[in-house]
Design a protein around this motif. Structure first.
Motif, short mmCIF file in Angstrom:
data_model
loop_
_atom_site.label_atom_id
_atom_site.label_comp_id
_atom_site.label_asym_id
_atom_site.label_seq_id
_atom_site.Cartn_x
_atom_site.Cartn_y
_atom_site.Cartn_z
N TYR A 1 4.17 -6.62 5.56
CA TYR A 1 2.95 -5.84 4.23
C TYR A 1 4.30 -5.02 4.09
O TYR A 1 4.68 -4.42 5.50
N ILE A 2 4.26 -3.93 3.41
CA ILE A 2 4.68 -2.30 2.72
C ILE A 2 3.37 -1.87 2.51
O ILE A 2 2.94 -1.39 1.98
N ILE A 3 4.13 -0.51 3.58
CA ILE A 3 3.33 0.67 3.88
C ILE A 3 4.65 1.37 3.32
O ILE A 3 5.05 1.71 3.73
N GLY A 4 3.80 2.58 1.95
CA GLY A 4 4.72 3.35 1.45
C GLY A 4 3.82 4.94 1.65
O GLY A 4 2.58 5.05 2.27
N THR B 1 1.21 -1.23 -0.05
CA THR B 1 0.25 -0.04 -0.20
C THR B 1 1.10 1.69 -0.07
O THR B 1 1.60 1.18 0.80
N ILE B 2 0.16 2.59 -0.97
CA ILE B 2 0.76 4.03 -0.74
C ILE B 2 -0.39 4.40 0.09
O ILE B 2 -1.36 4.52 -1.42
N PHE C 1 1.63 -1.44 -6.47
CA PHE C 1 0.71 -1.41 -4.81
C PHE C 1 -0.43 -0.14 -5.56
O PHE C 1 -0.23 -0.39 -6.40
N GLU C 2 -1.18 -0.94 -3.67
CA GLU C 2 -2.62 -0.29 -4.32
C GLU C 2 -2.28 1.35 -3.59
O GLU C 2 -1.58 1.57 -2.74
N PHE C 3 -2.93 1.84 -3.85
CA PHE C 3 -2.82 3.75 -3.53
C PHE C 3 -4.26 4.00 -2.83
O PHE C 3 -4.99 3.56 -3.44
#
Length: 897
Positions: free
Chosen positions: A775-778, A516-517, A798-800
């Motif tokens: 989980y990757i959060i940007g 997610t970003i 990524f989902e934005f």
């Protein structure tokens, strides 16, 4: 040979050398502390104003920031700083004094700094290093608000622990009572005289003496616990308590043992006997004097001695009655009801009363306080017991209750299975039909009675499991309804049975995307929401209170959570894996593989997900097993430790903080093995791919695994956890360069448990896979770069989630919301949505409109519009703001009338 407990001394020396040249780079020091998670750095520009960041710091305060934490955490912080500076890695922190968390600085707030306070501390630091301190220097620094004598000696000790000794809480009584040295001083000369006297009395380094003094003081602290009993037919205790007149108590026994600091249970006898208050003793026993409650005596007061007390818990309106504690395990032997006034009690009895009156935690709050591995073990066995007993929810015979420091599974009137927090008797407690161990104790009553056993680590063999079930079944068979049913906790019971909690917000399952970003303009709450999101992912439930999320975030940082910030120079080597100089090799320049932050957390997550799929043999930590193996050598019991290889042997001769020194059987010395490398082997239970030295590592690894691995055949069930890596400012780095070939592996279906799992081979030859529980959060600041300009490969994976200004947040106040809306309306017309002003600029402590606009918002607008005064002036005027004449940069003085 260096004692690992004091290895921090060398680390401090190297930090001091680093600090020597940093007076003109103080922000670098603050940033270094921030980079390892140390906070806060809130300064005040005016009384009551917390809105500015600290911009200057002295060397002593630098160390104080590290040592404001507890023992374990401060060592972790020091190790992280050592890793970032590439200096000696400390293995212990014995002897280091703690800094008061609320009084870390040796200088006052900015609005009170008017005499070069920080500069004077740097000058004091230089003079200490050059051995040039005088009484005048000492007196000058003591004039700085925040720098007391005790704190200053601790600060000097941080800088040079071989020369200086902290004269503080632990050392003062030790100096006076053990060494016969008066610890009082006023000048630097008097302080040095104390140091000289200490040298005459002891032959040990000051850092070791500091630790010995602390140990002596800890051992000397003994708080006694008492029952102070009163008869309501003799004195009107209830009226005295209601009118806050109870300030002393009669002493008829234990007069030589009752002392200030002791704790007391105030017990009133009679028809409604019970605990009506808790108190703390504040004096030694003394001869009776007239008192403000003398009029409440119903019979003549014949006592000769009294002791002053301070009521800490007044329970007169809701006392803990005797009938409420008859079945309470810790209170079975409470010495009440007998003739007399003063009886001894135990800490466990006192704490049991505290628990009964302080049960204000929710199940989910209490759950988070336990060590996760202990909680998992408890829940696993509890569910096994329930399955074996064929119990169903809402069974009247069974109670799931919580106390301040305990989870209770109760059948009838018996505590049958408990999980304890910080109880010296054990972490677990369980009922059984027969004795499980020699220390198992029977319940009170006519035999036969079931037994209760405390455990530090809980594991039952087949025979013990059967005995526990038999003990619980006996309680079920003789119970129709538990007398503790009113204490049943619905959330605890729901959690055990896997049902939906009645408190929906506490147990709502999370379903977040793996990648997610969060994107939007500055000040729209991106960092706020990443912390909240990360905490919810790790906890596996919805969290409504941000304070709880922040606590969970900090507790799991560098274990289940990592936080990094991308920048233009961030590289694949920083993120995944690269070569770094080998600091252990003092003879020649060599390089070693160094895992980056993403690979480190991915490896941890993969290890967990694999362990959760198959029960694991319990294993001590590497440090525990290694210390047990080398302890005879470290303690001087042996001169060397023999390690047998297939044909010959080698002999370990010394342990440093980084290396194992050994000699070969032919006498050749100057050989070393890396402790860090051995630790990696221990975790992997393999010698890995070590060229040339594997024959030396292998037998040593076998010995450590025999020490560390459980030999009973027991298997531990590991719960699958979630891991999170937060990448702040993800758009500021070259994504293709940082992620490299791994950009494909982060896709959900390419991960370890995806539909088409993929494994990559790194340039080093290591294999690598991205686990499905990571989980990757940007976060992305759209004012820096539009989402349309992002790397296509990144956008596709990524989902934005858009985060733009809000003007109405339930439960939160946004100040001057009309002005914020008008500002953003004008910005959108000229620059677009990505350059709006975030709502966080108009929240929190930013109540002062003029200060907020002049210090934060207007500088941001001038940056957006490249100092175009006409454009910015027009935006401000459209929002109804009054602009100061002839000011640059632009400033406002308020709103237009």
């Amino acid at each position: 040979m260096t004692d690992p407990n004091y290895s921090w001394v060398l680390t401090h020396k190297e930090i001091v050398e680093y600090l020597r040249t940093k007076e003109d780079s103080q922000q670098e020091l603050i940033n270094l502390l921030k980079s390892v998670g140390i906070s806060p750095f809130n300064d005040k520009a005016a009384d009551g104003d917390h809105t500015i960041e600290l911009e200057e710091i002295d060397p002593f305060t630098f160390f104080c920031y590290i040592y404001k934490y507890g023992f374990k955490k401060r060592l972790e912080k020091l190790q992280q700083i050592a890793g970032k500076l590439g200096i000696e890695m400390p293995m212990g922190e014995s002897g280091l004094p703690s800094a008061q968390p609320q009084k870390v600085w040796l200088f006052p707030y900015k609005y009170m700094r008017n005499n070069n306070e920080v500069g004077r501390l740097w000058d004091f630091f230089r003079k200490e290093l050059n051995d040039q301190l005088t009484d005048a220097d000492f007196a000058d620094v003591l004039k700085i608000r925040g720098a007391g004598r005790t704190k200053l000696t601790e600060a000097l000790f941080y800088i040079n622990p071989e020369k200086n000794l902290p004269i503080d809480g632990p050392s003062k009584p030790y100096l006076k009572q053990v060494l016969g040295i008066n610890p009082n001083f006023k000048t630097y000369s008097e302080y040095r005289e104390i140091i000289n006297q200490v040298k005459e009395h002891v032959d040990m380094p000051f850092y070791q003496l500091s630790y010995e003094a602390w140990k002596w003081t800890q051992n000397g602290k003994q708080v006694n616990h008492w029952i102070f009993q009163g008869n309501p037919n003799v004195f009107d205790f209830e009226s005295a308590l209601r009118d806050d007149l109870v300030t002393n108590w009669t002493v008829s026994a234990h007069k030589d043992k009752i002392s200030p600091g002791d704790k007391a249970i105030l017990w009133i006898t009679g028809e409604n006997a019970g605990c009506y208050a808790l108190a703390e003793v504040s004096s030694v026993p003394y001869h009776k004097e007239p008192s403000g409650d003398d009029h409440l005596w119903k019979q003549q007061d014949k006592s000769k001695l009294k002791v002053d007390i301070r009521i800490t818990h007044n329970l007169v309106n809701d006392p803990v009655l005797k009938k409420d504690i008859v079945a309470h395990e810790e209170l079975q032997n409470l010495k009440v009801g007998n003739q007399g006034t003063n009886f001894s009690a135990t800490e466990a009895e006192y704490e049991a009363i505290v628990e009964l009156i302080s049960n204000d935690s929710t199940f989910f709050q209490l759950k988070e306080r336990f060590v996760s591995a202990d909680l998992e073990t408890y829940m696993d066995y509890l569910r096994r017991f329930i399955d074996e007993l064929e119990l169903q929810p809402s069974d009247d015979r069974v109670v799931f209750s919580i106390k301040r420091r305990r989870l209770n599974f109760i059948i009838g009137q018996r505590y049958c299975f408990n999980l304890y927090l910080n109880d010296p008797r054990g972490v677990f407690g369980v009922i059984s039909k027969e004795k499980l161990w020699d220390h198992s104790q029977p319940f009170d009553g006519k035999p036969p009675q079931p037994f209760y056993t405390y455990f530090q680590d809980f594991s039952l063999d087949e025979g013990q499991f059967i005995s526990v079930i038999a003990g619980m079944r006996d309680e079920l068979d003789r119970t129709n309804k538990s007398g503790f049913k009113k204490y049943d906790n619905a959330d605890f019971e729901s959690y055990v049975f896997g049902m939906e909690s009645k408190v929906v917000e506490s147990d709502e399952r999370m379903d977040f995307p793996l990648n997610t970003i969060l994107y939007g303009p500055p000040g729209t709450g991106k960092t706020y929401h990443t912390i909240l999101r990360a905490a919810e992912i790790v906890a596996g439930r919805k969290i409504s209170e941000y304070s709880e999320a922040l606590r969970l975030f900090n507790e799991n940082l560098h274990s289940q959570i990592e936080f990094i910030t991308f920048h233009q120079n961030y590289s694949y080597e920083d993120f995944i894996q690269g070569l770094r100089p080998d600091t252990e090799n003092e003879k020649e320049l060599t390089f070693q593989r160094k895992d980056g932050v993403f690979k480190e957390i991915a490896d941890r997550a993969l290890k967990n997900i694999k362990a959760s799929e198959q029960p694991q043999t319990p294993k001590k930590t590497f440090q525990e097993a290694f210390n047990e193996f080398v302890n005879p050598l470290v303690e001087g019991e042996v001169e060397e430790v023999k390690v047998k290889m297939k044909k010959v042997s080698y002999f370990i001769t010394a342990i440093t903080t980084k290396s194992i020194e050994f000699r070969k059987s032919n006498g050749n010395t100057a050989h070393t093995l890396s402790i860090a490398t051995l630790g990696k082997m221990y975790d992997a239970e393999s010698v890995l791919d070590i060229q040339g030295l594997s024959s030396y590592y292998a037998p040593l690894l076998d010995k450590l695994l025999k020490i560390g691995k459980d030999q009973t055949g027991r298997k531990d069930i590991v719960k699958r956890k979630n891991y999170v890596i937060i990448i702040d400012e993800i758009n500021r780095a070259n994504i293709s360069r940082v992620f490299g070939e791994l950009i494909t592996l982060i896709e959900p279906d390419k991960r370890s448990h995806g539909d088409i799992p993929m494994e990559a081979k790194l340039p080093s030859g290591d294999t690598f896979v991205v686990p499905s529980n990571l989980y990757i959060i940007g976060t992305m600041n759209t004012a820096d770069k539009s989402i349309a300009l992002l790397d296509i490969a990144l956008r596709r994976r990524f989902e934005f989630e858009a985060m733009y200004p809000q003007y109405d947040i339930p439960g939160r106040e946004i100040y001057d919301v009309g002005i914020l809306e008008e500002l953003n309306k004008q910005i959108v017309k000229s620059k677009g949505h990505d350059f709006q002003i975030g709502h966080s600029y108009f929240m929190g402590e930013n109540r002062d409109l003029v200060r907020r606009m002049n210090k934060k918002v207007i500088p941001l607008l001038l940056e957006y519009y490249m100092n175009d005064e006409k454009e910015v002036r027009g935006i401000l005027q459209s929002a109804g703001l009054r602009i100061e004449e002839n000011s640059w940069p632009l400033k406002i003085s308020g709103k237009n009338d």
